[in-house]
Write a protein that holds these residues in place. Structure first.
Motif, PDB file in Angstrom:
ATOM      1  N   PRO A   1       0.804  -1.231   0.000  1.00 38.80           N
ATOM      2  CA  PRO A   1       0.000   0.000   0.000  1.00 38.80           C
ATOM      3  C   PRO A   1       0.831   1.274   0.000  1.00 38.80           C
ATOM      4  CG  PRO A   1      -0.876  -1.580   1.590  1.00 38.80           C
ATOM      5  CD  PRO A   1       0.432  -2.133   1.109  1.00 38.80           C
ATOM      6  N   ALA A   2       2.054   1.220   0.512  1.00 44.92           N
ATOM      7  CA  ALA A   2       2.890   2.412   0.566  1.00 44.92           C
ATOM      8  C   ALA A   2       3.375   2.850  -0.808  1.00 44.92           C
ATOM      9  CB  ALA A   2       4.093   2.172   1.472  1.00 44.92           C
ATOM     10  N   PHE A   3       3.257   1.963  -1.806  1.00 43.96           N
ATOM     11  CA  PHE A   3       3.687   2.280  -3.160  1.00 43.96           C
ATOM     12  C   PHE A   3       2.469   2.225  -4.086  1.00 43.96           C
ATOM     13  CE2 PHE A   3       7.252   0.415  -0.870  1.00 43.96           C
ATOM     14  CZ  PHE A   3       8.184   1.441  -0.983  1.00 43.96           C
ATOM     15  N   GLY A   4       2.667   2.491  -5.349  1.00 44.03           N
ATOM     16  CA  GLY A   4       1.545   2.463  -6.277  1.00 44.03           C
ATOM     17  C   GLY A   4       1.986   2.873  -7.657  1.00 44.03           C
ATOM     18  N   GLY A   5       1.192   2.538  -8.641  1.00 46.30           N
ATOM     19  CA  GLY A   5       1.476   2.942  -9.999  1.00 46.30           C
ATOM     20  C   GLY A   5       2.625   2.212 -10.646  1.00 46.30           C
ATOM     21  N   GLY A   6       3.102   1.132 -10.004  1.00 45.15           N
ATOM     22  CA  GLY A   6       4.231   0.398 -10.546  1.00 45.15           C
ATOM     23  C   GLY A   6       5.577   0.943 -10.122  1.00 45.15           C
ATOM     24  N   PHE A   7       5.593   2.094  -9.439  1.00 47.99           N
ATOM     25  CA  PHE A   7       6.845   2.669  -8.947  1.00 47.99           C
ATOM     26  C   PHE A   7       7.180   2.066  -7.586  1.00 47.99           C
ATOM     27  CE2 PHE A   7       4.964   5.882 -11.703  1.00 47.99           C
ATOM     28  CZ  PHE A   7       6.040   6.250 -12.501  1.00 47.99           C
ATOM     29  N   ILE A   8       8.461   2.126  -7.227  1.00 51.51           N
ATOM     30  CA  ILE A   8       8.882   1.681  -5.897  1.00 51.51           C
ATOM     31  C   ILE A   8       9.903   2.691  -5.384  1.00 51.51           C
ATOM     32  CG2 ILE A   8       9.687  -0.250  -4.499  1.00 51.51           C
ATOM     33  CD1 ILE A   8       9.276  -2.092  -6.904  1.00 51.51           C
ATOM     34  N   ASN A   9       9.422   3.872  -4.997  1.00 51.50           N
ATOM     35  CA  ASN A   9      10.324   4.860  -4.410  1.00 51.50           C
ATOM     36  C   ASN A   9       9.551   5.727  -3.428  1.00 51.50           C
ATOM     37  OD1 ASN A   9       9.486   7.503  -5.707  1.00 51.50           O
ATOM     38  ND2 ASN A   9       9.984   6.380  -7.589  1.00 51.50           N
ATOM     39  N   PHE A  10      10.280   6.504  -2.646  1.00 48.89           N
ATOM     40  CA  PHE A  10       9.679   7.284  -1.562  1.00 48.89           C
ATOM     41  C   PHE A  10       9.052   8.584  -2.043  1.00 48.89           C
ATOM     42  CE2 PHE A  10      12.567   5.267   1.911  1.00 48.89           C
ATOM     43  CZ  PHE A  10      11.756   4.134   1.896  1.00 48.89           C
ATOM     44  N   GLY A  11       9.335   8.991  -3.258  1.00 53.32           N
ATOM     45  CA  GLY A  11       8.650  10.134  -3.837  1.00 53.32           C
ATOM     46  C   GLY A  11       9.339  11.469  -3.622  1.00 53.32           C
ATOM     47  N   HIS A  12       9.026  12.392  -4.515  1.00 54.19           N
ATOM     48  CA  HIS A  12       9.462  13.784  -4.421  1.00 54.19           C
ATOM     49  C   HIS A  12       8.185  14.601  -4.337  1.00 54.19           C
ATOM     50  CE1 HIS A  12      11.293  17.619  -5.765  1.00 54.19           C
ATOM     51  NE2 HIS A  12      12.404  17.114  -5.264  1.00 54.19           N
ATOM     52  N   TRP A  13       7.946  15.224  -3.169  1.00 55.71           N
ATOM     53  CA  TRP A  13       6.635  15.770  -2.842  1.00 55.71           C
ATOM     54  C   TRP A  13       6.533  17.270  -3.059  1.00 55.71           C
ATOM     55  CZ3 TRP A  13       2.778  12.369  -1.317  1.00 55.71           C
ATOM     56  CH2 TRP A  13       3.200  11.058  -1.054  1.00 55.71           C
ATOM     57  N   GLU A  14       7.530  17.878  -3.638  1.00 58.15           N
ATOM     58  CA  GLU A  14       7.467  19.312  -3.905  1.00 58.15           C
ATOM     59  C   GLU A  14       6.262  19.612  -4.797  1.00 58.15           C
ATOM     60  OE1 GLU A  14      10.439  22.918  -5.331  1.00 58.15           O
ATOM     61  OE2 GLU A  14      10.814  20.866  -6.031  1.00 58.15           O
ATOM     62  N   GLY A  15       5.491  20.619  -4.419  1.00 66.68           N
ATOM     63  CA  GLY A  15       4.317  20.989  -5.196  1.00 66.68           C
ATOM     64  C   GLY A  15       3.052  20.242  -4.816  1.00 66.68           C
ATOM     65  N   ILE A  16       3.166  19.274  -3.905  1.00 65.30           N
ATOM     66  CA  ILE A  16       2.000  18.537  -3.424  1.00 65.30           C
ATOM     67  C   ILE A  16       1.673  19.045  -2.021  1.00 65.30           C
ATOM     68  CG2 ILE A  16       1.065  16.272  -2.824  1.00 65.30           C
ATOM     69  CD1 ILE A  16       3.005  15.053  -4.859  1.00 65.30           C
ATOM     70  N   SER A  17       0.494  19.586  -1.830  1.00 66.67           N
ATOM     71  CA  SER A  17       0.134  20.166  -0.538  1.00 66.67           C
ATOM     72  C   SER A  17       0.098  19.091   0.548  1.00 66.67           C
ATOM     73  CB  SER A  17      -1.231  20.850  -0.628  1.00 66.67           C
ATOM     74  OG  SER A  17      -1.642  21.294   0.656  1.00 66.67           O
ATOM     75  N   LEU A  18       0.762  19.385   1.658  1.00 66.15           N
ATOM     76  CA  LEU A  18       0.739  18.490   2.814  1.00 66.15           C
ATOM     77  C   LEU A  18      -0.212  18.996   3.894  1.00 66.15           C
ATOM     78  CD1 LEU A  18       4.554  17.655   3.148  1.00 66.15           C
ATOM     79  CD2 LEU A  18       2.820  16.609   1.673  1.00 66.15           C
ATOM     80  N   ASP A  19      -1.041  19.952   3.540  1.00 70.24           N
ATOM     81  CA  ASP A  19      -2.006  20.522   4.498  1.00 70.24           C
ATOM     82  C   ASP A  19      -3.365  19.828   4.432  1.00 70.24           C
ATOM     83  OD1 ASP A  19      -0.123  22.392   5.314  1.00 70.24           O
ATOM     84  OD2 ASP A  19      -0.713  23.810   3.754  1.00 70.24           O
TER      85      ASP A  19
END
Length: 293
Positions: free
Chosen positions: A22-40
């Motif tokens: 569940p921590a991954f998705g879309g066929g990717f397996i990485n922790f992600g780059h979250w710049e530009g994604i609101s964390l609020d």
């Protein structure tokens, strides 16, 4: 099965199939780059897939790979290789993975492109330290969140320099022990359940293993980032740089993990390890010099 695959790597990328977690998705397996994604706000599965795709974009954007022959080391299911071809205009990408089950999954997942344009996408089984390619075969080499599994960064550096043509470029994204971590204060929970003023060079790995099961199991290796940059310098690559992007990785990942059900809690310890100065996330870039240039 290759006999040089570490047992933890064999299990996690074999029968456990980390890409299905569940921590991954879309066929990717990485922790992600979250710049530009609101964390609020609560994060969605779509946010998670975007973060993983954006990490690839961060790496591929550093390479100027248009019309280049590329190789991805540790390609997983190959979706990043397809992104390099379709969005960044690579002439071709060969995905390399040490785990044969991952290579087969990649071939199944990307059967359409493999059938339509076999000259643009391919997959091979092999280790980062012993790549099954010829000298100077590639213009670009990249790796996204695989180097924490490499056992021998010096050997990887030699192989990267060998398979890159003169003028070729490299980009590696992964998590490493930052320079000076042995002096970092660790106020989080350690092996004894107490903090420490500074854990010392040998103690960093032990502290990470106490907090994070992926280090305790041997899946991840507590490589100092200077081990990679030094390895690339040692084989004559130039313009070697390590850029910290941990601020765009760990908080977003932790916020997403807080909103999903997980069978274990230990992945939430990545953010405290980062805040305590024991771990960071980097994009490392380098170039193979042109002879006489």
């Amino acid at each position: 099965m290759r006999d040089d695959v570490v047992p933890a790597v064999r299990a996690v990328y074999g029968e456990q199939d980390l890409s299905s977690a569940p921590a991954f998705g879309g066929g990717f397996i990485n922790f992600g780059h979250w710049e530009g994604i609101s964390l609020d706000r609560p994060l969605t599965a779509e946010d998670r897939v975007r973060s993983q795709r954006d990490l690839y974009r961060r790496v591929l954007g550093a390479l100027d790979g248009a019309d280049a022959r590329g190789v991805e080391v540790g390609c997983g299911l190959g979706v990043g290789a397809v992104l390099a071809v379709e969005e960044f205009g690579f002439a071709s990408v060969t995905g390399l993975d040490i785990h044969p089950e991952q290579v087969e999954r990649a071939r199944r997942a990307n059967a359409g492109l493999l059938a339509r344009a076999p000259e643009r996408l391919g997959f091979a089984c092999g280790a980062a330290e012993r790549m099954p390619f010829g000298d100077g075969e590639f213009d670009r080499l990249y790796s996204v969140e695989a180097a924490q599994h490499f056992r021998d960064l010096a050997a990887f550096g030699r192989e990267a320099a060998r398979v890159l043509r003169p003028g070729g470029r490299l980009a590696v994204a992964s998590f490493f022990v930052p320079d000076g971590a042995e002096d970092a204060g660790t106020e989080g929970v350690g092996a004894e359940g107490v903090g420490a003023e500074g854990v010392g060079a040998e103690g960093v790995g032990a502290e990470l293993a106490a907090r994070l099961d992926s280090f305790a199991s041997g899946l991840d290796v507590a490589h100092p980032v200077t081990s990679l940059t030094g390895a690339l310098d040692a084989v004559g690559l130039s313009d070697v740089r390590a850029e910290s992007i941990g601020g765009h990785v760990w908080p977003g990942l932790d916020h997403f993990l807080a909103g999903i059900d997980q069978p274990v809690r230990w992945p939430r310890n990545f953010l405290p390890a980062y805040r305590d100065g024991l771990l960071d996330y980097y994009v490392v870039t380098a170039r193979r010099p042109v002879e006489g240039g």
